[in-house]
Motif scaffolding. Sequence first.
Motif, PDB file in Angstrom:
ATOM      1  N   UNK A   1       0.421  -1.243  -0.260  1.00 55.53           N
ATOM      2  CA  UNK A   1      -0.028  -0.380  -0.280  1.00 55.53           C
ATOM      3  C   UNK A   1       0.611   1.370  -0.309  1.00 55.53           C
ATOM      4  N   UNK A   2       1.453   1.173   1.159  1.00 56.97           N
ATOM      5  CA  UNK A   2       2.930   2.459   1.305  1.00 56.97           C
ATOM      6  C   UNK A   2       3.392   3.055  -0.590  1.00 56.97           C
ATOM      7  N   UNK A   3       3.951   1.510  -1.136  1.00 61.74           N
ATOM      8  CA  UNK A   3       4.346   1.460  -2.477  1.00 61.74           C
ATOM      9  C   UNK A   3       3.464   2.094  -3.557  1.00 61.74           C
ATOM     10  N   UNK A   4       2.485   1.571  -3.222  1.00 68.77           N
ATOM     11  CA  UNK A   4       1.180   1.950  -4.776  1.00 68.77           C
ATOM     12  C   UNK A   4       1.094   3.273  -4.011  1.00 68.77           C
ATOM     13  N   UNK A   5       1.340   3.747  -3.147  1.00 66.81           N
ATOM     14  CA  UNK A   5       1.151   5.618  -2.322  1.00 66.81           C
ATOM     15  C   UNK A   5       1.924   5.938  -2.945  1.00 66.81           C
ATOM     16  N   UNK A   6       2.794   6.159  -2.440  1.00 69.72           N
ATOM     17  CA  UNK A   6       3.867   6.259  -3.030  1.00 69.72           C
ATOM     18  C   UNK A   6       4.304   6.457  -4.613  1.00 69.72           C
ATOM     19  N   UNK A   7       4.071   5.300  -5.342  1.00 71.55           N
ATOM     20  CA  UNK A   7       4.162   5.650  -6.788  1.00 71.55           C
ATOM     21  C   UNK A   7       3.032   6.819  -6.986  1.00 71.55           C
ATOM     22  N   UNK A   8       1.813   6.092  -6.418  1.00 70.54           N
ATOM     23  CA  UNK A   8       0.846   7.960  -7.066  1.00 70.54           C
ATOM     24  C   UNK A   8       1.096   8.859  -7.320  1.00 70.54           C
ATOM     25  N   UNK A   9       2.025   9.427  -6.104  1.00 71.53           N
ATOM     26  CA  UNK A   9       2.564  10.733  -5.955  1.00 71.53           C
ATOM     27  C   UNK A   9       3.336  11.132  -6.122  1.00 71.53           C
ATOM     28  N   UNK A  10       4.591  10.037  -6.505  1.00 69.71           N
ATOM     29  CA  UNK A  10       5.288  10.477  -7.650  1.00 69.71           C
ATOM     30  C   UNK A  10       4.983  11.005  -8.603  1.00 69.71           C
ATOM     31  N   UNK A  11       4.340  10.293  -9.596  1.00 69.58           N
ATOM     32  CA  UNK A  11       3.829   9.906 -10.732  1.00 69.58           C
ATOM     33  C   UNK A  11       2.624  11.258 -11.220  1.00 69.58           C
ATOM     34  N   UNK A  12       2.702  11.780  -9.609  1.00 71.83           N
ATOM     35  CA  UNK A  12       1.847  13.035 -10.072  1.00 71.83           C
ATOM     36  C   UNK A  12       2.201  14.137 -10.027  1.00 71.83           C
TER      37      UNK A  12
END
Length: 408
Positions: free
Chosen positions: A45-56
């Motif tokens: 979950x942390x990895x997915x959220x981090x990816x989402x925020x970095x991608x944004x």
Amino acid sequence: MAQLAEYLKMALQNIRANKGRSLLTMLGIIIGISSVITIMSVGSGFQGEMNRQLNSIAGGQICIYSNEEGIKREEYMNAEDFAAIEQEIPGVTGTSPIFSDTGTTQSSKGQFDLSVTGGGTAQQEISKWKVLSGRYFNQSDIDTGNKVCVISKKDAISLFGTDDVLGMSLEFSLYQNTSDFTIIGIVEQENMGNMVSMDYGDVKRISADIPYTAMENFGYDTSETSYLYITTDGSVDTGDVANKAIALLNQRHYSQGKTYFDMEDFNDQMQQINSMLNMITGFIALVAGISLLVGGIGVMNIMLVSVTERTREIGIRKSLGARTSSVMVQFLAESAIIACIGGVIGIIIGVLLAYAVCSIPTLGFAPGIKVSTILIATLFSSGIGILFGVYPARKAARLSPIEALRRN
């Protein structure tokens, strides 16, 4: 099949007859499975959220720069290069050289520290500004070096006490050069989430974006740059776009076969971050998984005790014609059931703990619970029961009926 059902029934009866001991036996399995599932789910979950925020923030962005050799040869990029990249490479949505500096600005509320960023057509996407009123500067403003700026709603209120400031002027002072800029847009940064924040809480610092050509008012030479940011529409491979951009620059600068330009793909950085996160999560899960080994040893110990306690029962069964394999299957069934029940309880606790951890306000993301993780945990717990139940089961099955009946 009927015989196997009978073995399972007998195993369940023995487990119920020794509830406390069975629960303690399961405890190691429960702790191990719940720990692994919690860690893997929170990590995912942390990895997915981090990816989402970095991608944004930087998804689809590329940085092309003149390397040491290029700078030594004075191979820089110019406005014609920017236009060629935008027009000739599919998927490119904009380019932006970055010129930034700090200074001061003045308003009726006093003097403020100032951060100025001069950018091109892609600067709005890079800054992640959402226009609330007015507009962002455009190519026409860049071509003419128009002295216009966009500021955030928060900064407008800090400067003037209101966000109704379109058309007002701000005096920017950088390097003892002072120039008035007209506010043409009020913007607000898109929400980056809790993990990646651009707000440092400094109410005395004002940020403003201006056309990069307007930086000439402060003594900058904007005709060339060593850094260029490229944004894409997400439908293309950024690595391929970067390679095409470098090839185009080499063609325009007559430097084929040379290595004057390099690139930095933010997607590659995200992959490196993901790889690091996977390694950390895997290592922690491995450490937590050691408790499964301890739990398996607990299963084996309890089953050995059970064999000792039920020696007379085993002797009676074998004297009545029970085969060695039947006795072995009975004890294996019991150890497997204990491990499976412990695994199911561990899965439930692990899922609940994952949701509990991820619901902490400072985190606030959904756990990455995967069916594959649960299936692996279930199979692993069953395997633990069978693996560590083999020795006690073999020991029970090999007892001779006479010797078993003699024991009390």
